[in-house]
Design a protein around this motif. Structure first.
Motif, PDB file in Angstrom:
ATOM      1  N   LEU A 139       0.827  -1.209   0.000  1.00  0.00           N
ATOM      2  CA  LEU A 139       0.000   0.000   0.000  1.00  0.00           C
ATOM      3  C   LEU A 139       0.858   1.255   0.000  1.00  0.00           C
ATOM      4  CD1 LEU A 139      -2.734  -1.092   2.575  1.00  0.00           C
ATOM      5  CD2 LEU A 139      -3.063  -0.733   0.118  1.00  0.00           C
ATOM      6  N   VAL A 140       1.943   1.243   0.775  1.00  0.00           N
ATOM      7  CA  VAL A 140       2.842   2.402   0.815  1.00  0.00           C
ATOM      8  C   VAL A 140       3.479   2.633  -0.556  1.00  0.00           C
ATOM      9  CG1 VAL A 140       5.002   3.285   1.772  1.00  0.00           C
ATOM     10  CG2 VAL A 140       3.316   2.226   3.281  1.00  0.00           C
ATOM     11  N   GLU A 141       3.935   1.544  -1.193  1.00  0.00           N
ATOM     12  CA  GLU A 141       4.514   1.667  -2.532  1.00  0.00           C
ATOM     13  C   GLU A 141       3.485   2.181  -3.534  1.00  0.00           C
ATOM     14  OE1 GLU A 141       6.173  -2.070  -3.624  1.00  0.00           O
ATOM     15  OE2 GLU A 141       7.678  -2.071  -2.010  1.00  0.00           O
ATOM     16  N   ALA A 142       2.264   1.671  -3.433  1.00  0.00           N
ATOM     17  CA  ALA A 142       1.203   2.122  -4.341  1.00  0.00           C
ATOM     18  C   ALA A 142       0.907   3.597  -4.139  1.00  0.00           C
ATOM     19  CB  ALA A 142      -0.058   1.297  -4.122  1.00  0.00           C
ATOM     20  N   ALA A 143       0.910   4.048  -2.886  1.00  0.00           N
ATOM     21  CA  ALA A 143       0.660   5.465  -2.607  1.00  0.00           C
ATOM     22  C   ALA A 143       1.767   6.330  -3.187  1.00  0.00           C
ATOM     23  CB  ALA A 143       0.543   5.677  -1.099  1.00  0.00           C
ATOM     24  N   ASP A 144       3.012   5.881  -3.054  1.00  0.00           N
ATOM     25  CA  ASP A 144       4.156   6.631  -3.593  1.00  0.00           C
ATOM     26  C   ASP A 144       4.096   6.725  -5.112  1.00  0.00           C
ATOM     27  OD1 ASP A 144       5.109   7.020  -1.041  1.00  0.00           O
ATOM     28  OD2 ASP A 144       6.540   5.346  -1.115  1.00  0.00           O
ATOM     29  N   GLU A 145       3.553   5.677  -5.734  1.00  0.00           N
ATOM     30  CA  GLU A 145       3.468   5.639  -7.196  1.00  0.00           C
ATOM     31  C   GLU A 145       2.114   6.128  -7.707  1.00  0.00           C
ATOM     32  OE1 GLU A 145       4.306   1.616  -8.168  1.00  0.00           O
ATOM     33  OE2 GLU A 145       6.366   1.673  -7.387  1.00  0.00           O
ATOM     34  N   LYS A 146       1.320   6.708  -6.797  1.00  0.00           N
ATOM     35  CA  LYS A 146      -0.005   7.247  -7.137  1.00  0.00           C
ATOM     36  C   LYS A 146      -0.914   6.175  -7.748  1.00  0.00           C
ATOM     37  CE  LYS A 146       1.861  11.897  -7.865  1.00  0.00           C
ATOM     38  NZ  LYS A 146       1.611  12.276  -6.459  1.00  0.00           N
ATOM     39  N   GLN A 147      -0.801   4.964  -7.203  1.00  0.00           N
ATOM     40  CA  GLN A 147      -1.639   3.846  -7.649  1.00  0.00           C
ATOM     41  C   GLN A 147      -2.506   3.315  -6.507  1.00  0.00           C
ATOM     42  OE1 GLN A 147      -1.728   2.460 -10.859  1.00  0.00           O
ATOM     43  NE2 GLN A 147      -0.519   4.249 -11.415  1.00  0.00           N
ATOM     44  N   LEU A 148      -2.639   4.105  -5.436  1.00  0.00           N
ATOM     45  CA  LEU A 148      -3.312   3.616  -4.239  1.00  0.00           C
ATOM     46  C   LEU A 148      -4.772   3.260  -4.498  1.00  0.00           C
ATOM     47  CD1 LEU A 148      -3.157   2.999  -1.237  1.00  0.00           C
ATOM     48  CD2 LEU A 148      -3.769   5.384  -0.781  1.00  0.00           C
ATOM     49  N   THR A 149      -5.490   4.142  -5.179  1.00  0.00           N
ATOM     50  CA  THR A 149      -6.910   3.895  -5.445  1.00  0.00           C
ATOM     51  C   THR A 149      -7.109   2.608  -6.233  1.00  0.00           C
ATOM     52  OG1 THR A 149      -7.375   6.273  -5.444  1.00  0.00           O
ATOM     53  CG2 THR A 149      -9.001   4.829  -6.486  1.00  0.00           C
ATOM     54  N   LYS A 150      -6.260   2.393  -7.217  1.00  0.00           N
ATOM     55  CA  LYS A 150      -6.348   1.190  -8.039  1.00  0.00           C
ATOM     56  C   LYS A 150      -6.039  -0.061  -7.220  1.00  0.00           C
ATOM     57  CE  LYS A 150      -4.433  -0.796 -12.301  1.00  0.00           C
ATOM     58  NZ  LYS A 150      -3.474  -0.578 -13.416  1.00  0.00           N
ATOM     59  N   THR A 151      -5.033   0.041  -6.341  1.00  0.00           N
ATOM     60  CA  THR A 151      -4.639  -1.106  -5.525  1.00  0.00           C
ATOM     61  C   THR A 151      -5.729  -1.466  -4.524  1.00  0.00           C
ATOM     62  OG1 THR A 151      -2.299  -0.516  -5.738  1.00  0.00           O
ATOM     63  CG2 THR A 151      -2.896  -1.990  -3.930  1.00  0.00           C
ATOM     64  N   ILE A 152      -6.285  -0.457  -3.860  1.00  0.00           N
ATOM     65  CA  ILE A 152      -7.357  -0.702  -2.893  1.00  0.00           C
ATOM     66  C   ILE A 152      -8.579  -1.291  -3.588  1.00  0.00           C
ATOM     67  CG2 ILE A 152      -9.019   0.424  -1.358  1.00  0.00           C
ATOM     68  CD1 ILE A 152      -6.811   2.311  -0.487  1.00  0.00           C
ATOM     69  N   ALA A 153      -8.889  -0.789  -4.771  1.00  0.00           N
ATOM     70  CA  ALA A 153     -10.034  -1.312  -5.523  1.00  0.00           C
ATOM     71  C   ALA A 153      -9.821  -2.768  -5.914  1.00  0.00           C
ATOM     72  CB  ALA A 153     -10.264  -0.461  -6.768  1.00  0.00           C
ATOM     73  N   ARG A 154      -8.568  -3.131  -6.257  1.00  0.00           N
ATOM     74  CA  ARG A 154      -8.277  -4.518  -6.633  1.00  0.00           C
ATOM     75  C   ARG A 154      -8.529  -5.460  -5.465  1.00  0.00           C
ATOM     76  NH1 ARG A 154      -3.248  -4.063  -7.647  1.00  0.00           N
ATOM     77  NH2 ARG A 154      -2.337  -5.249  -5.931  1.00  0.00           N
ATOM     78  N   TYR A 155      -8.100  -5.064  -4.282  1.00  0.00           N
ATOM     79  CA  TYR A 155      -8.344  -5.896  -3.111  1.00  0.00           C
ATOM     80  C   TYR A 155      -9.812  -5.853  -2.692  1.00  0.00           C
ATOM     81  CZ  TYR A 155      -3.556  -7.292  -2.199  1.00  0.00           C
ATOM     82  OH  TYR A 155      -2.327  -7.884  -2.292  1.00  0.00           O
ATOM     83  N   GLY A 156     -10.487  -4.798  -3.063  1.00  0.00           N
ATOM     84  CA  GLY A 156     -11.906  -4.702  -2.739  1.00  0.00           C
ATOM     85  C   GLY A 156     -12.762  -5.648  -3.538  1.00  0.00           C
ATOM     86  N   ARG A 157     -12.232  -6.153  -4.649  1.00  0.00           N
ATOM     87  CA  ARG A 157     -13.022  -7.030  -5.514  1.00  0.00           C
ATOM     88  C   ARG A 157     -13.041  -8.480  -5.042  1.00  0.00           C
ATOM     89  NH1 ARG A 157     -10.880  -3.582  -9.648  1.00  0.00           N
ATOM     90  NH2 ARG A 157      -9.101  -4.967  -9.965  1.00  0.00           N
ATOM     91  N   VAL A 158     -12.097  -8.871  -4.197  1.00  0.00           N
ATOM     92  CA  VAL A 158     -12.101 -10.264  -3.737  1.00  0.00           C
ATOM     93  C   VAL A 158     -13.178 -10.440  -2.672  1.00  0.00           C
ATOM     94  CG1 VAL A 158      -9.658 -10.583  -4.266  1.00  0.00           C
ATOM     95  CG2 VAL A 158     -10.333  -9.893  -1.967  1.00  0.00           C
ATOM     96  N   ASP A 159     -13.737 -11.632  -2.601  1.00  0.00           N
ATOM     97  CA  ASP A 159     -14.816 -11.891  -1.645  1.00  0.00           C
ATOM     98  C   ASP A 159     -14.309 -12.016  -0.218  1.00  0.00           C
ATOM     99  OD1 ASP A 159     -16.930 -12.173  -3.677  1.00  0.00           O
ATOM    100  OD2 ASP A 159     -15.835 -13.988  -4.257  1.00  0.00           O
ATOM    101  N   LEU A 160     -13.089 -12.524  -0.081  1.00  0.00           N
ATOM    102  CA  LEU A 160     -12.520 -12.754   1.249  1.00  0.00           C
ATOM    103  C   LEU A 160     -11.048 -12.370   1.242  1.00  0.00           C
ATOM    104  CD1 LEU A 160     -12.544 -13.878   4.127  1.00  0.00           C
ATOM    105  CD2 LEU A 160     -12.217 -16.163   3.169  1.00  0.00           C
ATOM    106  N   LEU A 161     -10.700 -11.382   2.053  1.00  0.00           N
ATOM    107  CA  LEU A 161      -9.309 -10.942   2.183  1.00  0.00           C
ATOM    108  C   LEU A 161      -8.762 -11.445   3.512  1.00  0.00           C
ATOM    109  CD1 LEU A 161      -6.869  -9.286   1.222  1.00  0.00           C
ATOM    110  CD2 LEU A 161      -7.883  -7.303   2.370  1.00  0.00           C
ATOM    111  N   TYR A 162      -7.675 -12.199   3.442  1.00  0.00           N
ATOM    112  CA  TYR A 162      -7.016 -12.716   4.643  1.00  0.00           C
ATOM    113  C   TYR A 162      -5.798 -11.857   4.968  1.00  0.00           C
ATOM    114  CZ  TYR A 162      -9.445 -17.164   5.308  1.00  0.00           C
ATOM    115  OH  TYR A 162     -10.378 -18.122   5.598  1.00  0.00           O
ATOM    116  N   ILE A 163      -5.702 -11.425   6.212  1.00  0.00           N
ATOM    117  CA  ILE A 163      -4.525 -10.688   6.675  1.00  0.00           C
ATOM    118  C   ILE A 163      -3.935 -11.473   7.841  1.00  0.00           C
ATOM    119  CG2 ILE A 163      -3.622  -8.502   7.533  1.00  0.00           C
ATOM    120  CD1 ILE A 163      -6.046  -7.110   6.320  1.00  0.00           C
ATOM    121  N   ASP A 164      -2.822 -12.123   7.587  1.00  0.00           N
ATOM    122  CA  ASP A 164      -2.197 -12.977   8.599  1.00  0.00           C
ATOM    123  C   ASP A 164      -1.082 -12.222   9.319  1.00  0.00           C
ATOM    124  OD1 ASP A 164      -1.699 -15.180  10.119  1.00  0.00           O
ATOM    125  OD2 ASP A 164      -1.051 -16.472   8.470  1.00  0.00           O
TER     126      ASP A 164
END
Length: 249
Positions: A139-164
């Protein structure tokens, strides 16, 4: 003369590769032509469903292969087997609810996380597994590259996100805020499941802003299921028991 029925590189249908075996079985059981055709179609559908499940499991990027069948519920009495098998039916994912597994290392959190994720993938849900620190770094890299919105949207499309492994390392305010954005994007729409070795009261070590910490805990617990796996490592207990058996032998 050999006739190529499928283009080079094309995956042949299951029925085509298993025709001889299926036909032989049908002959032994004296099936009608319609019965044989039904068997062919059922075999093809089953194989395609299996392949789709395998693709979804691969896309989830699980670090290891874990199943509920191989989980030793007797080794950890803190974990309610009936609850876990109810979660495996994936109703909580359909409703977009969260799941939290809290407990010390070796108590089965990641095993259950991956096993339940595999069940979800086989049930047709899109699943993604990530380590907390890796997720924040991305997320930090995406924000630096101005791709944060796209990255968050990509993870928003999955039905189940696991954070271990959430809680193993302290996150700076920026990383915590970016993770919060991901959770907000998914709130009451798509499920999030986390595993942490810290109780919620100890999350201020990871999220050093108390207010942000409180909001994140709220996002991850509202309407969801919290499973406390305890403090006794069954992996360590198993290792000790094996060592004792070897010494006695």
């Amino acid at each position: 003369m050999h006739v190529q029925l499928y283009p080079a590189g094309h995956i042949r249908p299951y029925v085509d590769t298993q025709f001889s075996d299926l036909a032989e079985t049908a002959g032994h059981e004296q099936m009608s032509y319609l019965g044989l055709l039904a068997e062919f179609l059922l075999a093809e559908c089953d194989d395609r469903a299996r392949c789709r499940s395998e693709r979804r499991i691969k896309a989830a990027c699980f670090p290891r292969d874990k199943s509920l069948r191989k989980f030793d519920f007797d080794a950890n009495p803190n974990i309610d087997a009936a609850m876990i098998h109810t979660l495996a039916k994936c109703e909580w994912i359909r409703k977009g609810l969260p799941l939290c597994l809290i407990g010390d290392s070796g108590t089965g959190k990641s095993h259950l996380l991956i096993a339940l994720g595999s069940e979800a993938a086989m049930a047709g849900y899109r699943v993604k597994y990530v380590l907390a620190t890796k997720r924040v770094n991305e997320l930090v890299e995406a924000a630096d590259e101005k791709q944060l919105t796209k990255t968050i949207a990509r993870y928003g499309r999955v039905d189940l996100l696991y954070i271990d492994e959430l809680g193993y390392m302290e996150l700076d305010r920026r990383g915590a805020e970016l993770l919060f954005q991901v959770l907000t994007e998914r709130e009451e729409k798509n499920s999030v499941a986390i595993a942490s070795n810290e109780s919620f009261s100890g999350w201020t070590k990871t999220f050093t802003d108390p207010r942000l910490c409180a909001v994140i805990v709220d996002r991850l617990t509202f309407g969801g299921t919290i499973i406390e796996t305890g403090t006794d490592s069954y992996r360590l207990a198993t290792t000790r028991a094996r060592a004792e058996q070897q010494s006695l032998g």
